[in-house]
Scaffold this active site. Structure first.
Site, PDB file in Angstrom:
ATOM      1  N   TYR A 341       0.824  -1.210   0.000  1.00 11.72           N
ATOM      2  CA  TYR A 341       0.000   0.000   0.000  1.00 11.72           C
ATOM      3  C   TYR A 341       0.862   1.266   0.000  1.00 11.72           C
ATOM      4  CZ  TYR A 341      -4.541  -2.201   0.201  1.00 11.72           C
ATOM      5  OH  TYR A 341      -5.684  -2.902  -0.137  1.00 11.72           O
ATOM      6  N   GLY A 455      -9.733  -6.398  -4.482  1.00  5.71           N
ATOM      7  CA  GLY A 455      -8.372  -6.690  -4.910  1.00  5.71           C
ATOM      8  C   GLY A 455      -7.615  -7.518  -3.884  1.00  5.71           C
ATOM      9  N   ASP A 456      -7.825  -7.223  -2.600  1.00  7.61           N
ATOM     10  CA  ASP A 456      -7.197  -8.015  -1.539  1.00  7.61           C
ATOM     11  C   ASP A 456      -7.725  -9.448  -1.543  1.00  7.61           C
ATOM     12  OD1 ASP A 456      -5.631  -5.879  -0.245  1.00  7.61           O
ATOM     13  OD2 ASP A 456      -7.586  -5.033   0.218  1.00  7.61           O
ATOM     14  N   ARG A 457      -9.035  -9.586  -1.750  1.00 11.51           N
ATOM     15  CA  ARG A 457      -9.621 -10.932  -1.802  1.00 11.51           C
ATOM     16  C   ARG A 457      -9.064 -11.705  -2.985  1.00 11.51           C
ATOM     17  NH1 ARG A 457     -10.275 -15.141  -0.861  1.00 11.51           N
ATOM     18  NH2 ARG A 457     -12.125 -16.412  -0.500  1.00 11.51           N
ATOM     19  N   ALA A 460      -5.318 -12.622  -2.183  1.00 11.10           N
ATOM     20  CA  ALA A 460      -5.225 -13.622  -1.118  1.00 11.10           C
ATOM     21  C   ALA A 460      -5.610 -15.001  -1.627  1.00 11.10           C
ATOM     22  CB  ALA A 460      -6.110 -13.211   0.057  1.00 11.10           C
TER      23      ALA A 460
END
Length: 665
Positions: A341, A455-457, A460
């Site tokens: 980030y 985006g994180d999902r 991951a």
């Protein structure tokens, strides 16, 4: 003046809810100690001040007894021998008073448990390092938040209270609860049961910047008298980890993996709160020191709309030096996700060096303000806007051509094995060694849903799939499906209560009783007509398509009631169906004339019709009468027959195929 007793009991009471969550670890520790100590192993315990008394208390309970009489167990507190402590302190320094005793008494496989309210005692950190040198396992009971002692140990129990007295009291509760579990397990050890095999879950490590997200929900009823601004009356506040912390939180929902987070946290309230939230979710926090303040994003919201966002923490500052052993977790990882980030963790020299030497597959989710990925990562996952910014591409042509062009440029520039450019509701475009990209469409349309955290999902899930041995193309396909289900399921708000695994299929593909029920209710609410039809649909052919299109034209939605595999076998024989129920359901749901599919197990659809209650029930063919017609009349529904294309039959198609195989054609 507040009564001291009330104040203390209030602080203790406030910590108990969170403590119940983290204290589940005590059952595992107690069982492990029962097997180890019951077979002649040893526990060493150390602490300073009040924690020294608790270390001695634990050793006394094990050498003696907690409740019922049992064999003595080998436990040594490293605090009560005043001669040894003062001699070691005089000759080697206070920081060595526990470490030297660990080297004297510890043996490979033994356990060192250190207890500290602050988690910052250098002599305990030294003891942990000495234990590791001896091949021992290391556990810690500490207060909330990251700490040098907790970060140095293999496993940590965080007692969630800012009050050191409360932390010590929770440590004492933990001692007693752990001893209870030891006594519960010990009879099985002494009774000759096979030794319990402790299966260590594989480790997924998330690396990146973490911030605290805070949503302030309220209502606006007036404009401020001193400025042209709405006045928000606060109704509720919710907090959650953001940035890499959110990626770790989402990954922690996968019960087959341990999740560790390498991040940077400042020694402030926001850092302590983040550590508490992550630890409560089962994430192991390995924190670099962060100068200044832990970053925060505070959203002022009303009726689902963000009125203003307040950012705290100031400009990004590089994290401090990594404590000894902090980055060892990367060497133990089954897969690594770098969730950058742009605030400095991914740029940290020691972190980058550890990533370059890691053997696990790395997924890198880059940030425009961050550094390029280390060379050789398995997969990089920018979104389309980021890819254009990274390459300086003019973004001419279609999204596909832009993604193909920028993906190839980034793969070459970053020396990555693959680049998957995410395109929101259009899925992802994967560029690997060849010139032709792989396009993975999203399995559902999210519309205007909140995409925060998608985006994180995505990243991951890609890392988890690679950890399980998936090909990059398979990992990206899994990631697209997971991100789509995440958005359709309510996004970040619903992510804290993960849906069942099947929801990733059911929601985007409109399959299942829940989907059919919601659709029927929605159509009825707006005065529409619900149409249903049914059948096996084993080999989909033009006769089926004609029936389905005719049925869809009779109302505002069409729900297909599909015979399950068991139901088809009962009707057609043991060799049917040719295709499984989920494959048949997916094919039907993919047709533009079908709005939902519900699978039923019975020989006929009467049960599903009774709760679905369609306005029109449709069958294709030349039936003289239908047994379901009387049932449908009960709710004033209508049964109709639509023409069936002559000569189109699943049974006839299968027979023709078998005849061709037999004749050798």
């Amino acid at each position: 003046m507040t009564d001291p007793l009330d104040k203390h009991l209030s602080a203790l009471s406030a910590s108990l809810g969170a403590y119940r969550t983290v204290a589940a670890r005590l059952a595992d520790w107690g069982a492990e100690l029962a097997w180890h100590l019951g077979r002649g192993g040893r526990l060493l315990v150390a602490g300073n001040g009040g924690s020294a008394a608790e270390a001695q208390h634990l050793a006394a309970e094990l050498v003696g007894k907690l409740r019922e009489d049992r064999m003595p167990l080998s436990a040594i507190a490293l605090t009560p021998d005043s001669s040894a402590v003062t001699a070691i302190g005089n000759d080697y320094g206070f920081d060595e008073i526990f470490a030297r005793q660990v080297r004297a008494h510890g043996r490979p496989g033994d356990v060192l448990l250190v207890m500290s309210t602050s988690g910052r005692s250098p002599n305990l950190v030294a003891a942990v390092h000495a234990a590791r040198e001896c091949g021992m396992r290391t556990w810690a009971m500490v207060g909330p938040g990251p700490s040098p002692v907790g970060d140095a140990c293999d496993e940590v129990l965080h007692c969630p209270s800012p009050e050191s007295q409360v932390v010590q009291e929770l440590h004492l509760v933990s001692v007693h609860v752990m001893c209870e579990h030891i006594d519960l397990t010990l009879p099985r050890v002494l009774g000759g049961e096979p030794e319990r095999t402790i299966v260590e879950k594989p480790l997924l490590v998330i690396v990146g910047d973490t911030l605290l997200d805070r949503d302030v929900e309220g209502a606006v009823h007036r404009i401020a008298p001193d400025a042209p601004a709405p006045v928000l009356d606060e109704e509720s506040v919710s907090e959650r980890p953001g940035g890499a912390g959110l990626a770790a939180l989402l990954a922690a929902g996968h019960e087959d993996y341990r999740v560790a987070l390498v991040t940077a946290l400042a020694p402030d309230d926001a850092g302590a709160r983040l550590s508490e939230l992550l630890t409560d979710a089962g994430v192991e926090v390995h924190a670099l020191p962060l100068p200044g303040s832990t970053p925060q994003k505070i959203r002022m919201r009303s009726r689902g709309q963000v009125l203003m966002r307040l950012d705290r923490g100031g400009p990004a500052q590089p994290p401090g030096d990594a404590p000894d052993g902090l980055l060892d977790v990367l060497a133990a990882a089954k897969a690594i996700l770098v969730s950058d980030y742009g605030r400095g963790v991914a740029r940290h020299p020691a972190v980058r060096a550890a990533l370059e030497h890691a053997s696990a597959p790395i997924v890198w989710d880059p940030h425009p303000a961050g550094p390029p990925p280390v060379p050789g990562v398995r997969l990089v996952t920018p979104n389309l806007a980021e890819a254009v910014k990274f390459t300086g591409d003019a973004a001419h042509g279609s999204a596909l051509s832009t993604a193909q062009r920028t993906g190839q440029k980034l793969r070459d520039e970053w020396r990555a094995q693959a680049v998957a450019i995410t395109c929101g509701p259009d899925g992802a475009i994967l560029t690997q060694a060849g010139p032709t990209p792989l396009v993975i469409p999203a399995p559902g349309d999210a519309g205007d849903a909140d995409t925060c955290g998608a985006g994180d999902r995505f990243a991951a899930q890609a890392a988890l799939s690679l950890a399980e041995g998936a090909l990059v193309s398979e990992a990206v396909q899994d990631a697209v499906g997971a991100a789509t289900a995440y958005v359709l399921g309510g996004g970040v708000t619903a992510a804290l209560a993960p849906a069942p695994e099947q929801a990733a299929i059911a929601s985007p593909e409109r399959i299942g009783a829940d989907e059919a029920g919601r659709l029927a209710a929605s159509v009825r609410d707006r005065g529409g007509v619900v149409v249903a039809t049914g059948g096996c649909f084993d080999l989909l052919h033009t006769g089926h398509l004609a029936t389905l299109r005719a049925a869809r034209g009779l109302g505002d939605c069409l729900i297909v009631c599909l015979n399950s595999d068991d139901s088809v076998r009962g009707l057609k024989g043991p060799d049917r169906p040719i295709n499984s129920q989920i494959d048949r359901a997916r094919l039907l749901a993919a047709l533009d004339c079908v709005d939902a599919v519900v699978i039923f197990d019975e020989p006929n659809p009467e049960a599903v019709l009774s709760w679905l209650r369609p306005d029109v029930w449709v069958k294709g063919g030349d039936y003289a009468e239908l047994p379901e017609a009387e049932l449908v009349k009960r709710w004033d529904g209508q049964t109709v027959i639509v023409p069936y294309l002559d000569g189109r039959s699943t049974t006839r198609t299968i027979a023709a195929a078998q005849a061709a195989t037999t004749s050798g054609r």
